[in-house]
Write an enzyme that holds these catalytic residues in place. Sequence first.
Site, PDB file in Angstrom:
ATOM      1  N   HIS A  26      -4.034   5.852   3.959  1.00  0.00           N
ATOM      2  CA  HIS A  26      -4.768   4.650   3.537  1.00  0.00           C
ATOM      3  C   HIS A  26      -4.136   3.399   4.125  1.00  0.00           C
ATOM      4  CE1 HIS A  26      -6.250   1.488   0.769  1.00  0.00           C
ATOM      5  NE2 HIS A  26      -7.326   2.261   0.652  1.00  0.00           N
ATOM      6  N   SER A  82     -11.406  -1.688   0.383  1.00  0.00           N
ATOM      7  CA  SER A  82     -10.090  -1.669   1.036  1.00  0.00           C
ATOM      8  C   SER A  82     -10.217  -2.141   2.479  1.00  0.00           C
ATOM      9  CB  SER A  82      -9.499  -0.257   1.008  1.00  0.00           C
ATOM     10  OG  SER A  82      -9.247   0.172  -0.295  1.00  0.00           O
ATOM     11  N   ASP A  89       0.860  -1.184   0.000  1.00  0.00           N
ATOM     12  CA  ASP A  89       0.000   0.000   0.000  1.00  0.00           C
ATOM     13  C   ASP A  89       0.897   1.234   0.000  1.00  0.00           C
ATOM     14  OD1 ASP A  89      -2.273   1.546   0.034  1.00  0.00           O
ATOM     15  OD2 ASP A  89      -3.180   0.580   1.753  1.00  0.00           O
TER      16      ASP A  89
END
Length: 564
Positions: A175, A475, A77
Site C-alpha cells: 500500500h 488512498s 503508512d
Amino acid sequence: MTDQTKMPEPAPINYYYLWHLTALGVVDAEYGSAPPMPPAPDASAARALPDPLITGTVWDAIVSAGPLRPARVALIDVGVSPDHPNLATRLDREASIDLTTHRYGARVLEILDTTTSFDREERHAFFAGLDIAPLGNMGLSNDDRDYLGDLVAEYAASEGVLRRLYNPESLFASHGTCCAGLIVGEPAVVAEEGTPSLPPEGAFYGNGDELRTSGNRNVIPYFGVDPFSRLISIRTSFEDDVRQFIAAFLYAYLQKADVIVLPRGLPDPKHSIVDPKNELKADLELWKNQDAANLFTRIALADQGGPELEPKAAQKGSNPDRPWHVLKQLILAISRHIPIVCAAGNSGESQLIYPANLAADNNGVIAVGAVTVEGFRSGYSNYGEGLTVVSPSDDGEVFNRHQLRLDRLSPFAAQHDYSAFRTREYCYSHFSLLTTDLSGIFGYDHGSDPWSAVVPFGTNPGIGGGYYTTFGGTSGAAAQVGGLCALIQRAYKSRHNLGDRLSGPQVKSILKTASRLDAIVAPGTRKLTADCMNAESEDAVEMAYFFGSGLPNARAAVQAALAI
C-alpha cells in the site's frame, strides 16, 4: 435514468496510463478521440516518453522560477519498497523509520560484505533533538500537557536500532509503495556514468533530449505528481497503539517535513466511530427493522468498549482516552505548521473517517475524496462536511435504493436482471490509477520477482513484471493531493530561495483556491456531477457536500505559490 446520467458518452476505455496527471493539470495533453495505450514494458518501447501529444508540464513552471529545492514528503503508512527502480532515488533512506518493530524506531541497513553478521544491531537515536515548543499552545489541559511532555522527553532520550536483517518492507509495503509512486515516482533514467538519476531540469519534454530507462525491460517511464521531491517513509501498523501514531507525527515534525500524507484512517476507538445518519435512524425505528436496530445497538456497544464485549477494558483509575485526545490535539497543532493530507474513506458514507474528519478552516488538515473520469464521486468515496478537495481515482459498483452503478463489461452483469431496482443508473468508470507496486507475490498484482528470468508455473507476471499495479481508493486520491502540496511547497521555495515552507493553512488555502467545482475530469467530458447515494434527493445538496472545493489544478496552485 435521468438526463444527467445519460449524457455525455462514457470516456473511452483505452487511456493513457498517466491520465490522472492530465486530470490534475500536472501534464498537458491533447487526447483527441482515442487516447493512446501505455507502451509495452520493454527497453525499445520505453526509450522516450510514450505520448507525443503531451505539450507541457507544471514542472517546467517551477524550473524557470529558481533553483531546484525539493520538498520533503512524510508518508505515514505501512512502508515503501526501498529497491523499486522508480522510487530508489526518491526515497530518503537515511530519514525513513520503522515504528512497527521497535517502539523508538528501527531501520534496516544494507549488508555491505559477507563478513557482516546478519543479527548485528546498532543503537541509533532517531528522536534526538525533539522539541515541540514551537508548536505553541495545543489546547491541552495541564494533565494532558504533562502527559505529552513526559512522552516527548522519553522519545528525545530514546534509542532505536539499526539492523542488518531482511527488510520487512520487502514483504508488507504494498500500500505504501503504491502511494509513494503517485507522490514522487520518477522514470529511473540512467545518467552518462550509468547511475540512476532524474533528467536535467527542463528535460522532460520539448527540448529533444532522450529519456533513457535503466535498461530493465520491466521498467516504464513512470511519473508521480512531483518527481523532484523526496519521500520519508514512516512505517506504522494497523494496531490501535496510540503511542505509535503519536511517535509517527512527532517524527514527521522533527524531520521538518513539508507535507505529511496519511492515506488511511487511524483506529481511534472514539473518533473512528461513524454514527448512523438521521435518515438511517428513522428507518431503524420502524417495527419491521427491529432486528437491524438491535444489531446496530450491539455494534455500537462494541465500538464504545462496552464492558461485556471488551475483555481488555481499562482498569479503574486510568484514563484510556487521554493519549487519544493528545494525539488529536497534536495532529491539529502540527497541521497548522505542516499540511496533513488524509484519505476521506472508502465506505461510501456521507461522513469522513478519522482523522480526515478533523479538517476545518482553521487548520491544515486536508480531507481528500475520490472522483472518476466520468465526473461522479467514486462509488466508495466518503463525502460530506469537512471534505476539502477531490482527486482522480477508480470506481466502485453501487447497488442500493438510491442508485445503481454497474460494471457492464463484467461477465456477471449479464447474469442478473437489474431492472427491479428502478433507481437511477450512474456511469461506471473503468479507469484506474497505474502506480508502482511491491514486486513479487506480496504485491497487489502478485507478480513474479522482476529480476527472475523464469516465471514459475501458474503465477501472474503482473504489469511490468510485478513493478506496477492498478490502484485507487481515496488512498490513491490523497497520495496525488500530497504530491500537489509538495509542488506548492517546492514552488514557494524555488521562487523565494528559502529553506522555509508555507504553513498548513496556507497550502490548504492555495489548494482550495486552485480547485473548481465545474471542472472536467480529463479525458472525460462531464463536469463534476453530484449523485444520490445515501438519502432521497441527496444530489440536490450543494456541490461542496460531495466535492469540497472541487478538483485541483496543479498549474493554478503552482502559480499561486510563485506569486506569494
